[in-house]
Design a protein around this motif. Sequence first.
Motif, PDB file in Angstrom:
ATOM      1  N   PRO A   1       0.834  -1.211   0.000  1.00 41.11           N
ATOM      2  CA  PRO A   1       0.000   0.000   0.000  1.00 41.11           C
ATOM      3  C   PRO A   1       0.870   1.263   0.000  1.00 41.11           C
ATOM      4  O   PRO A   1       1.995   1.254   0.505  1.00 41.11           O
ATOM      5  CB  PRO A   1      -0.786  -0.108   1.321  1.00 41.11           C
ATOM      6  CG  PRO A   1      -0.647  -1.511   1.764  1.00 41.11           C
ATOM      7  CD  PRO A   1       0.651  -2.012   1.208  1.00 41.11           C
ATOM      8  N   ASN A   2       0.350   2.340  -0.572  1.00 41.44           N
ATOM      9  CA  ASN A   2       1.111   3.603  -0.699  1.00 41.44           C
ATOM     10  C   ASN A   2       1.622   4.124   0.637  1.00 41.44           C
ATOM     11  O   ASN A   2       2.722   4.632   0.737  1.00 41.44           O
ATOM     12  CB  ASN A   2       0.234   4.697  -1.335  1.00 41.44           C
ATOM     13  CG  ASN A   2       0.077   4.453  -2.819  1.00 41.44           C
ATOM     14  OD1 ASN A   2       0.939   3.848  -3.438  1.00 41.44           O
ATOM     15  ND2 ASN A   2      -1.034   4.890  -3.390  1.00 41.44           N
ATOM     16  N   GLU A   3       0.775   4.012   1.688  1.00 42.48           N
ATOM     17  CA  GLU A   3       1.099   4.683   2.949  1.00 42.48           C
ATOM     18  C   GLU A   3       1.944   3.817   3.893  1.00 42.48           C
ATOM     19  O   GLU A   3       2.195   4.173   5.032  1.00 42.48           O
ATOM     20  CB  GLU A   3      -0.200   5.115   3.659  1.00 42.48           C
ATOM     21  CG  GLU A   3      -1.100   3.982   4.141  1.00 42.48           C
ATOM     22  CD  GLU A   3      -1.968   3.376   3.043  1.00 42.48           C
ATOM     23  OE1 GLU A   3      -2.865   2.593   3.387  1.00 42.48           O
ATOM     24  OE2 GLU A   3      -1.760   3.678   1.848  1.00 42.48           O
ATOM     25  N   VAL A   4       2.392   2.657   3.418  1.00 40.90           N
ATOM     26  CA  VAL A   4       3.112   1.730   4.290  1.00 40.90           C
ATOM     27  C   VAL A   4       4.453   2.346   4.736  1.00 40.90           C
ATOM     28  O   VAL A   4       5.069   3.118   4.005  1.00 40.90           O
ATOM     29  CB  VAL A   4       3.309   0.383   3.552  1.00 40.90           C
ATOM     30  CG1 VAL A   4       4.715   0.187   3.060  1.00 40.90           C
ATOM     31  CG2 VAL A   4       2.908  -0.778   4.415  1.00 40.90           C
ATOM     32  N   THR A   5       4.877   2.028   5.957  1.00 37.80           N
ATOM     33  CA  THR A   5       6.119   2.606   6.504  1.00 37.80           C
ATOM     34  C   THR A   5       7.252   1.585   6.452  1.00 37.80           C
ATOM     35  O   THR A   5       7.022   0.378   6.316  1.00 37.80           O
ATOM     36  CB  THR A   5       5.909   3.001   7.977  1.00 37.80           C
ATOM     37  OG1 THR A   5       5.635   1.812   8.741  1.00 37.80           O
ATOM     38  CG2 THR A   5       4.756   3.977   8.144  1.00 37.80           C
ATOM     39  N   GLU A   6       8.478   2.089   6.606  1.00 33.69           N
ATOM     40  CA  GLU A   6       9.648   1.200   6.663  1.00 33.69           C
ATOM     41  C   GLU A   6       9.504   0.204   7.812  1.00 33.69           C
ATOM     42  O   GLU A   6       9.867  -0.963   7.700  1.00 33.69           O
ATOM     43  CB  GLU A   6      10.944   2.009   6.845  1.00 33.69           C
ATOM     44  CG  GLU A   6      11.473   2.632   5.575  1.00 33.69           C
ATOM     45  CD  GLU A   6      10.863   3.998   5.271  1.00 33.69           C
ATOM     46  OE1 GLU A   6       9.942   4.406   6.006  1.00 33.69           O
ATOM     47  OE2 GLU A   6      11.295   4.628   4.286  1.00 33.69           O
ATOM     48  N   LYS A  57       7.921   3.938  -2.678  1.00 29.57           N
ATOM     49  CA  LYS A  57       6.481   4.157  -2.496  1.00 29.57           C
ATOM     50  C   LYS A  57       5.740   4.384  -3.810  1.00 29.57           C
ATOM     51  O   LYS A  57       4.648   3.897  -4.010  1.00 29.57           O
ATOM     52  CB  LYS A  57       6.256   5.335  -1.540  1.00 29.57           C
ATOM     53  CG  LYS A  57       6.626   4.952  -0.114  1.00 29.57           C
ATOM     54  CD  LYS A  57       6.137   5.907   0.915  1.00 29.57           C
ATOM     55  CE  LYS A  57       6.485   5.366   2.309  1.00 29.57           C
ATOM     56  NZ  LYS A  57       6.206   6.270   3.379  1.00 29.57           N
ATOM     57  N   GLY A  58       6.379   5.139  -4.725  1.00 32.85           N
ATOM     58  CA  GLY A  58       5.702   5.421  -5.992  1.00 32.85           C
ATOM     59  C   GLY A  58       5.485   4.166  -6.817  1.00 32.85           C
ATOM     60  O   GLY A  58       4.630   4.122  -7.687  1.00 32.85           O
ATOM     61  N   LYS A  59       6.277   3.124  -6.548  1.00 30.73           N
ATOM     62  CA  LYS A  59       6.198   1.899  -7.355  1.00 30.73           C
ATOM     63  C   LYS A  59       5.527   0.752  -6.592  1.00 30.73           C
ATOM     64  O   LYS A  59       5.489  -0.381  -7.057  1.00 30.73           O
ATOM     65  CB  LYS A  59       7.603   1.494  -7.797  1.00 30.73           C
ATOM     66  CG  LYS A  59       8.269   2.576  -8.653  1.00 30.73           C
ATOM     67  CD  LYS A  59       9.651   2.155  -9.091  1.00 30.73           C
ATOM     68  CE  LYS A  59      10.264   3.186 -10.030  1.00 30.73           C
ATOM     69  NZ  LYS A  59      10.492   4.495  -9.428  1.00 30.73           N
ATOM     70  N   ASN A  60       5.032   1.045  -5.386  1.00 30.09           N
ATOM     71  CA  ASN A  60       4.338   0.044  -4.575  1.00 30.09           C
ATOM     72  C   ASN A  60       5.180  -1.218  -4.358  1.00 30.09           C
ATOM     73  O   ASN A  60       4.677  -2.334  -4.437  1.00 30.09           O
ATOM     74  CB  ASN A  60       2.986  -0.334  -5.187  1.00 30.09           C
ATOM     75  CG  ASN A  60       2.051   0.862  -5.220  1.00 30.09           C
ATOM     76  OD1 ASN A  60       1.952   1.530  -6.229  1.00 30.09           O
ATOM     77  ND2 ASN A  60       1.397   1.153  -4.109  1.00 30.09           N
ATOM     78  N   GLN A  61       6.462  -1.011  -4.107  1.00 28.76           N
ATOM     79  CA  GLN A  61       7.309  -2.173  -3.832  1.00 28.76           C
ATOM     80  C   GLN A  61       8.387  -1.805  -2.818  1.00 28.76           C
ATOM     81  O   GLN A  61       8.634  -0.630  -2.542  1.00 28.76           O
ATOM     82  CB  GLN A  61       7.923  -2.703  -5.126  1.00 28.76           C
ATOM     83  CG  GLN A  61       8.704  -1.683  -5.932  1.00 28.76           C
ATOM     84  CD  GLN A  61       9.207  -2.264  -7.240  1.00 28.76           C
ATOM     85  OE1 GLN A  61       9.896  -3.288  -7.215  1.00 28.76           O
ATOM     86  NE2 GLN A  61       8.887  -1.639  -8.354  1.00 28.76           N
ATOM     87  N   ALA A  62       9.002  -2.842  -2.247  1.00 28.67           N
ATOM     88  CA  ALA A  62      10.045  -2.614  -1.243  1.00 28.67           C
ATOM     89  C   ALA A  62      11.079  -3.728  -1.338  1.00 28.67           C
ATOM     90  O   ALA A  62      10.806  -4.815  -1.867  1.00 28.67           O
ATOM     91  CB  ALA A  62       9.436  -2.584   0.152  1.00 28.67           C
ATOM     92  N   PHE A  63      12.276  -3.442  -0.828  1.00 31.55           N
ATOM     93  CA  PHE A  63      13.335  -4.443  -0.722  1.00 31.55           C
ATOM     94  C   PHE A  63      13.740  -4.554   0.744  1.00 31.55           C
ATOM     95  O   PHE A  63      13.852  -3.545   1.445  1.00 31.55           O
ATOM     96  CB  PHE A  63      14.550  -4.031  -1.561  1.00 31.55           C
ATOM     97  CG  PHE A  63      14.293  -4.068  -3.040  1.00 31.55           C
ATOM     98  CD1 PHE A  63      14.532  -5.217  -3.773  1.00 31.55           C
ATOM     99  CD2 PHE A  63      13.797  -2.950  -3.698  1.00 31.55           C
ATOM    100  CE1 PHE A  63      14.287  -5.258  -5.141  1.00 31.55           C
ATOM    101  CE2 PHE A  63      13.552  -2.972  -5.062  1.00 31.55           C
ATOM    102  CZ  PHE A  63      13.791  -4.133  -5.790  1.00 31.55           C
ATOM    103  N   LEU A  64      13.936  -5.786   1.181  1.00 27.38           N
ATOM    104  CA  LEU A  64      14.315  -6.046   2.573  1.00 27.38           C
ATOM    105  C   LEU A  64      15.575  -6.903   2.541  1.00 27.38           C
ATOM    106  O   LEU A  64      15.598  -7.950   1.890  1.00 27.38           O
ATOM    107  CB  LEU A  64      13.176  -6.796   3.274  1.00 27.38           C
ATOM    108  CG  LEU A  64      13.211  -6.918   4.781  1.00 27.38           C
ATOM    109  CD1 LEU A  64      13.063  -5.547   5.433  1.00 27.38           C
ATOM    110  CD2 LEU A  64      12.072  -7.821   5.257  1.00 27.38           C
TER     111      LEU A  64
END
Length: 504
Positions: free
Chosen positions: A37-42, A62-69
């Motif tokens: 989701p757009n508003e998700v936090t680190e 955030k603009g791409k709705n993805q994250a790396f961990l």
Amino acid sequence: MSPAPNHADNNNDAKKVKLDTKNPGAPSRVIHIRNIPNEVTEAEIVHLGIPFGKVTNVLVLKGKNQAFLEMSDEVSATTMVNYFTNCTAQLRGRAVYVQFSNHKELKTDQTHSNAQNPSAQAALQAAQALVNQTDTQGGPNTVLRVIVEHMIYPVTLDVLYQIFSRVGKVLKIVTFTKNNTFQALIQYPDVVTAQAAKMTLDGQNIYNACCTLRIEYSKLSNLNVKYNNDKSRDYTNPNLPTGDPALDSALAIGVSSLSAPNLNLPNRTGENATPTGMPFTGMPLAGVTPTAAALGAAGIRLPGQPSPNCVLLVSNLNEEMVTPDALFTLFGVYGDVQRVKILFNKKDNALVQMSEPHQTQLAISHLDKMKTWGKQIRVTLSKHQTVQLPKEGQPDAGLTKDYSNSPLHRFKKPGSKNYQNIYPPSATLHLSNIPPTVDEEQIKDAFAHAGASVKAFKFFPKDRKMALIQLGSVEEAIAALIKMHNFQLSDSSHLRVSFSKSTI
């Protein structure tokens, strides 16, 4: 910070990965999470990884709705990807997709540096603190010990099952009361799921600002459940007896069936339950969809039923004494009153609008049939959804008042301590905010001047800002609270008054 190898365009990289959804690729300690989701936090992204091992870096696009961990090693990353291959990961109620990244590590550069990203830094530090805390408390376990704090509303085994099942499969639950606190032991099939439940649900509220879950690892590694009833349940063995001989014999001769591991059992907890308004208001709990039995046990409305009302009808009031301010103060003990309207043609009736539905239930349970100003008042839900303010120029004679911006609301702060001190009307009042210049005699005189007969008085030994004052009756205490709450004791101090559970 950007994933390495350094692709010039993260978007192209994302497209490559999207084509690769069926084959998550070779193991890597960097995990790619899509559809966030757009508003998700680190912090929320980091929390997904914490149960599986040490998290060393995070990048949210955030603009791409993805994250790396980035995990500390491939073993932790592999455990996480395998786990979320079998069950869907969720963030803020949305399904997200977890797979290995093409990158072997997250490298920091000028544009995405965590040194310039305080929220990412804070999330990683908090993750490290949690890991250290787990190390000192003793290792993770498949059995969690759950304590429900500030339990204003009933919490049942079925409600706990619905909440904890959202994280993973629940095997067994045992509930009990210890030190006047409702507690439960909940067993999961593996440590990873138990860790995920602890991380996700610890500190969350089942209902708004109350029924807070405190979760730690149990010393037990397996629960021995003997009965399937409203206190304990083994979901792996639906054929256990209920512990009720009459019911068990009926089940044995086929009058009823225990084919379903839950919900077919009698639910004795819900018979006198009070409707409590909005369930599961904390973020991770908001998507819970409890079964009919669980809802019934907690008195929660089912879908399709009308939405809970915030307006109370108060009748049989003393017309000579009642004012909007008096009702605002009295009902304000149990919730934040937004508006009060004394009916023009029937001045022994009034409408009181609270800020939340569960506050109306608190007011009904504590104030209905209470003797106030010589009359036994009745408090019920009104058919009105809101209290209408008079139109401009319309005569009202001061019978309607809006309190939405009042500084005297007790429950504006989420998790306010006032939620822990809600008691029924009693002859003993709790006083606070007493300035050091005001002594016992001055306070007793002020209450006597307000028409109360003071029977006893006591300052708190460790905190002279607070005291207990005992009056002649509950009715006197109600009248005194209405008159003395917010009473000016000095130039800068106003008295705070509430009902006490103690006596002097």
